[in-house]
Motif scaffolding. Structure first.
Motif, PDB file in Angstrom:
ATOM      1  N   THR A 294       0.853  -1.190   0.000  1.00 25.61           N
ATOM      2  CA  THR A 294       0.000   0.000   0.000  1.00 25.61           C
ATOM      3  C   THR A 294       0.885   1.235   0.000  1.00 25.61           C
ATOM      4  OG1 THR A 294      -1.695  -1.177   1.260  1.00 25.61           O
ATOM      5  CG2 THR A 294      -1.868   1.215   1.178  1.00 25.61           C
ATOM      6  N   LEU A 295       0.734   2.093  -0.983  1.00 24.15           N
ATOM      7  CA  LEU A 295       1.552   3.291  -1.089  1.00 24.15           C
ATOM      8  C   LEU A 295       1.119   4.326  -0.061  1.00 24.15           C
ATOM      9  CD1 LEU A 295       1.710   3.696  -4.976  1.00 24.15           C
ATOM     10  CD2 LEU A 295       3.371   2.589  -3.474  1.00 24.15           C
ATOM     11  N   MET A 296       2.091   5.071   0.485  1.00 29.57           N
ATOM     12  CA  MET A 296       1.777   6.108   1.458  1.00 29.57           C
ATOM     13  C   MET A 296       0.960   7.239   0.842  1.00 29.57           C
ATOM     14  SD  MET A 296       2.892   5.176   4.400  1.00 29.57           S
ATOM     15  CE  MET A 296       2.760   6.723   5.294  1.00 29.57           C
ATOM     16  N   SER A 297       0.999   7.342  -0.467  1.00 26.03           N
ATOM     17  CA  SER A 297       0.209   8.367  -1.149  1.00 26.03           C
ATOM     18  C   SER A 297      -1.249   7.966  -1.314  1.00 26.03           C
ATOM     19  CB  SER A 297       0.823   8.662  -2.521  1.00 26.03           C
ATOM     20  OG  SER A 297       0.897   7.474  -3.296  1.00 26.03           O
ATOM     21  N   GLY A 298      -1.572   6.703  -0.973  1.00 26.52           N
ATOM     22  CA  GLY A 298      -2.958   6.237  -1.065  1.00 26.52           C
ATOM     23  C   GLY A 298      -3.219   5.451  -2.334  1.00 26.52           C
ATOM     24  N   GLY A 299      -4.419   4.889  -2.397  1.00 22.63           N
ATOM     25  CA  GLY A 299      -4.797   4.127  -3.583  1.00 22.63           C
ATOM     26  C   GLY A 299      -5.072   2.672  -3.274  1.00 22.63           C
ATOM     27  N   VAL A 338      13.574  -2.100   7.493  1.00 22.37           N
ATOM     28  CA  VAL A 338      12.891  -0.952   6.880  1.00 22.37           C
ATOM     29  C   VAL A 338      13.601  -0.534   5.601  1.00 22.37           C
ATOM     30  CG1 VAL A 338      12.300   1.476   7.186  1.00 22.37           C
ATOM     31  CG2 VAL A 338      11.927  -0.136   9.051  1.00 22.37           C
ATOM     32  N   LEU A 339      14.942  -0.489   5.652  1.00 22.11           N
ATOM     33  CA  LEU A 339      15.715  -0.092   4.476  1.00 22.11           C
ATOM     34  C   LEU A 339      15.484  -1.055   3.315  1.00 22.11           C
ATOM     35  CD1 LEU A 339      17.865   1.685   3.137  1.00 22.11           C
ATOM     36  CD2 LEU A 339      19.610   0.224   4.170  1.00 22.11           C
ATOM     37  N   VAL A 340      15.463  -2.349   3.606  1.00 16.40           N
ATOM     38  CA  VAL A 340      15.229  -3.344   2.554  1.00 16.40           C
ATOM     39  C   VAL A 340      13.842  -3.170   1.940  1.00 16.40           C
ATOM     40  CG1 VAL A 340      14.960  -5.809   2.107  1.00 16.40           C
ATOM     41  CG2 VAL A 340      16.843  -5.010   3.529  1.00 16.40           C
ATOM     42  N   VAL A 341      12.845  -2.928   2.800  1.00 15.96           N
ATOM     43  CA  VAL A 341      11.479  -2.734   2.302  1.00 15.96           C
ATOM     44  C   VAL A 341      11.404  -1.506   1.400  1.00 15.96           C
ATOM     45  CG1 VAL A 341       9.131  -2.139   3.001  1.00 15.96           C
ATOM     46  CG2 VAL A 341      10.382  -3.916   4.223  1.00 15.96           C
ATOM     47  N   ILE A 342      12.054  -0.421   1.803  1.00 13.23           N
ATOM     48  CA  ILE A 342      12.038   0.802   0.992  1.00 13.23           C
ATOM     49  C   ILE A 342      12.668   0.545  -0.372  1.00 13.23           C
ATOM     50  CG2 ILE A 342      12.978   3.139   0.821  1.00 13.23           C
ATOM     51  CD1 ILE A 342      12.707   3.338   3.853  1.00 13.23           C
ATOM     52  N   LEU A 343      13.774  -0.202  -0.387  1.00 16.20           N
ATOM     53  CA  LEU A 343      14.430  -0.510  -1.656  1.00 16.20           C
ATOM     54  C   LEU A 343      13.555  -1.382  -2.549  1.00 16.20           C
ATOM     55  CD1 LEU A 343      18.109  -1.197  -0.511  1.00 16.20           C
ATOM     56  CD2 LEU A 343      17.251   0.775  -1.790  1.00 16.20           C
ATOM     57  N   LEU A 344      12.897  -2.370  -1.946  1.00 15.01           N
ATOM     58  CA  LEU A 344      12.066  -3.280  -2.725  1.00 15.01           C
ATOM     59  C   LEU A 344      10.918  -2.555  -3.409  1.00 15.01           C
ATOM     60  CD1 LEU A 344      11.833  -6.443  -0.429  1.00 15.01           C
ATOM     61  CD2 LEU A 344      13.109  -6.210  -2.557  1.00 15.01           C
ATOM     62  N   TYR A 345      10.405  -1.526  -2.759  1.00  9.92           N
ATOM     63  CA  TYR A 345       9.235  -0.844  -3.310  1.00  9.92           C
ATOM     64  C   TYR A 345       9.583   0.448  -4.051  1.00  9.92           C
ATOM     65  CZ  TYR A 345       6.050  -4.083  -1.112  1.00  9.92           C
ATOM     66  OH  TYR A 345       5.361  -5.226  -0.766  1.00  9.92           O
ATOM     67  N   SER A 346      10.872   0.722  -4.222  1.00  7.30           N
ATOM     68  CA  SER A 346      11.245   1.896  -5.007  1.00  7.30           C
ATOM     69  C   SER A 346      11.087   1.580  -6.495  1.00  7.30           C
ATOM     70  CB  SER A 346      12.691   2.306  -4.704  1.00  7.30           C
ATOM     71  OG  SER A 346      13.591   1.304  -5.143  1.00  7.30           O
ATOM     72  N   GLU A 347      10.632   2.571  -7.245  1.00  8.38           N
ATOM     73  CA  GLU A 347      10.388   2.366  -8.677  1.00  8.38           C
ATOM     74  C   GLU A 347      11.679   2.037  -9.416  1.00  8.38           C
ATOM     75  OE1 GLU A 347       7.633   2.162 -10.350  1.00  8.38           O
ATOM     76  OE2 GLU A 347       6.436   2.450  -8.545  1.00  8.38           O
ATOM     77  N   GLN A 348      12.783   2.683  -9.040  1.00 14.34           N
ATOM     78  CA  GLN A 348      14.044   2.438  -9.721  1.00 14.34           C
ATOM     79  C   GLN A 348      14.509   1.003  -9.510  1.00 14.34           C
ATOM     80  OE1 GLN A 348      17.096   5.193  -8.666  1.00 14.34           O
ATOM     81  NE2 GLN A 348      18.584   4.401 -10.133  1.00 14.34           N
ATOM     82  N   PHE A 349      14.396   0.506  -8.267  1.00  8.76           N
ATOM     83  CA  PHE A 349      14.807  -0.872  -7.986  1.00  8.76           C
ATOM     84  C   PHE A 349      13.948  -1.853  -8.767  1.00  8.76           C
ATOM     85  CE2 PHE A 349      14.386  -4.824  -5.580  1.00  8.76           C
ATOM     86  CZ  PHE A 349      15.712  -5.180  -5.417  1.00  8.76           C
ATOM     87  N   ARG A 350      12.654  -1.583  -8.851  1.00 13.07           N
ATOM     88  CA  ARG A 350      11.764  -2.495  -9.580  1.00 13.07           C
ATOM     89  C   ARG A 350      12.080  -2.505 -11.069  1.00 13.07           C
ATOM     90  NH1 ARG A 350       5.635  -2.924  -7.296  1.00 13.07           N
ATOM     91  NH2 ARG A 350       6.164  -3.544  -5.179  1.00 13.07           N
ATOM     92  N   ARG A 351      12.419  -1.341 -11.620  1.00 12.65           N
ATOM     93  CA  ARG A 351      12.777  -1.309 -13.043  1.00 12.65           C
ATOM     94  C   ARG A 351      14.034  -2.125 -13.313  1.00 12.65           C
ATOM     95  NH1 ARG A 351      10.983   4.229 -12.903  1.00 12.65           N
ATOM     96  NH2 ARG A 351      13.105   4.909 -12.420  1.00 12.65           N
ATOM     97  N   VAL A 352      15.023  -1.977 -12.421  1.00 19.16           N
ATOM     98  CA  VAL A 352      16.254  -2.757 -12.565  1.00 19.16           C
ATOM     99  C   VAL A 352      15.954  -4.248 -12.462  1.00 19.16           C
ATOM    100  CG1 VAL A 352      18.486  -3.280 -11.507  1.00 19.16           C
ATOM    101  CG2 VAL A 352      17.735  -0.898 -11.736  1.00 19.16           C
TER     102      VAL A 352
END
Length: 368
Positions: A294-299, A338-352
């Motif tokens: 769930t994104l912090m921006s909602g949806g 927390v750091l691992v979770v942030i990386l997993l859900y970052s758009e750049q990491f997912r594109r890579v």
């Protein structure tokens, strides 16, 4: 004329893997599997489950029982974050709920509250159903208060809930007359320590809340309204959706879930402590929800993914305790999580990650 023959089975497998990676359940389940694999290698007997007095016991049972309050809070927090908000007061609401139950259990109020001869009595003048109702009502009213500040007063969610986060523990201490109240009323212990068919009662409390919440958001229009408000509150307003009422519902429900978590926690530890009941639960709940996709921006949101996120946190916590990691070092371990979770859900990491898997799929197709 030469032609390239592509393996249709390999293409379907590549598409299936991409869909799996895009699922909200994939990453929390993958994280849980990694932690469980670590436990299987480095903690012998972690998965051992025994039977004692007709009850199941073991680390996995402890994860479910101890993680039940966090799963409840995560369910409520999911709905709040899906609307584009956040509730920082859930830990304080847990403390208020626990304090309310402890005070009503005691057969005396006022100055007599602190005397040992009263605190050690396994009796109460208040019926147990009324105690439970007061617990839930206190937390639900706190959620309603947050919802009114956010939806009606138009205060930013972080600021609005920060008010109760700061004041809530003071309110809990006022309720208990500033004391850490030990509870000796045996029927109250059943919620946090009882068993039904060998499994902890807490599981049977979480399950119907999850089912009812899932039915409410997936079998009615509420879920669509929540996601619409989270994506674009102004557009949803002009579409005829009452943005204020949706947010009010989300925060009130979050308060109810936190109150139920306070009931379980105070029952489990046999006490009400305004300073420590529900401490840092707001951070764990946010982490569980974000881990669930769930994104912090909602949806878009998923209750099931958030609950798995809560189980990941508690499995990680119990694993560290089993390895003998001190409590102060555990906070550093959670920071890494927390750091691992942030990386997993970052758009750049997912594109890579998608490029890496797509290249592997392409090489596999070429080879076949």
């Amino acid at each position: 004329m030469p032609s390239t023959i592509r393996n249709p089975g390999a293409a379907r497998n590549t598409t299936l893997l991409r869909r799996m990676r895009e699922s909200r359940l994939f990453w929390p389940l993958a994280a849980w599997a990694v932690i469980l694999a670590f436990d299987a290698i480095f903690i012998p007997g972690f998965f051992k489950i025994g039977i004692q007095d007709g009850h199941l016991y073991g680390n996995l049972i402890d994860v479910l029982n101890n993680g039940a309050p966090l799963m409840l809070v995560a369910i409520g927090m999911t709905l709040v974050i899906a609307t584009g908000g956040v509730d920082l007061s859930v830990g304080a609401v847990i403390a208020i709920s626990a304090a309310m139950g402890a005070v009503l259990i005691n057969p005396a109020l006022g100055d007599k509250l602190i005397t040992n001869d009263i605190l050690t009595k396994d009796a109460t003048n208040t019926p147990l159903p009324l105690i439970i109702l007061a617990d839930l009502a206190a937390g639900t009213l706190c959620g309603l208060w947050n919802g009114l500040l956010v939806s009606r007063a138009r205060i930013q969610p972080m600021v609005a809930t920060l008010i109760l986060m700061v004041a809530g523990r003071g309110i809990a201490q006022l309720i208990t007359n500033g004391q850490i109240m030990t509870i000796y009323y045996t029927p109250y212990f059943w919620f946090g320590n009882g068993f039904i068919l060998g499994l902890p009662v807490s599981i049977y409390i979480v399950a119907p809340i999850f089912v009812l919440a899932w039915l409410a958001v997936r079998k009615t229009s509420i879920g669509l309204f929540v996601e619409a408000v989270g994506v674009n509150a102004r557009a949803s307003y002009y579409s005829g959706i009452s943005e204020r009422n949706i947010k009010l519902l989300a925060y009130t429900f979050c308060g109810f879930c936190s109150a139920l978590a306070g009931l379980l926690l105070s029952s489990y530890v046999h006490s009400a402590d305004g300073n420590n009941n529900g401490l840092n639960y707001e951070l764990d709940a946010i982490l569980a929800v974000v881990m669930g996709g769930t994104l912090m921006s909602g949806g878009r949101f998923s209750f099931m993914a958030s609950m798995i996120g809560a189980l990941v946190i508690w499995t990680f916590t119990l694993s560290m305790y089993t390895l003998g990691v001190p409590a102060n070092a555990l906070l550093a371990g959670r920071a890494v999580l927390v750091l691992v979770v942030i990386l997993l859900y970052s758009e750049q990491f997912r594109r890579v990650l998608n490029r890496m898997f797509d290249r592997k799929g392409a090489r596999h197709d070429a080879a076949t």
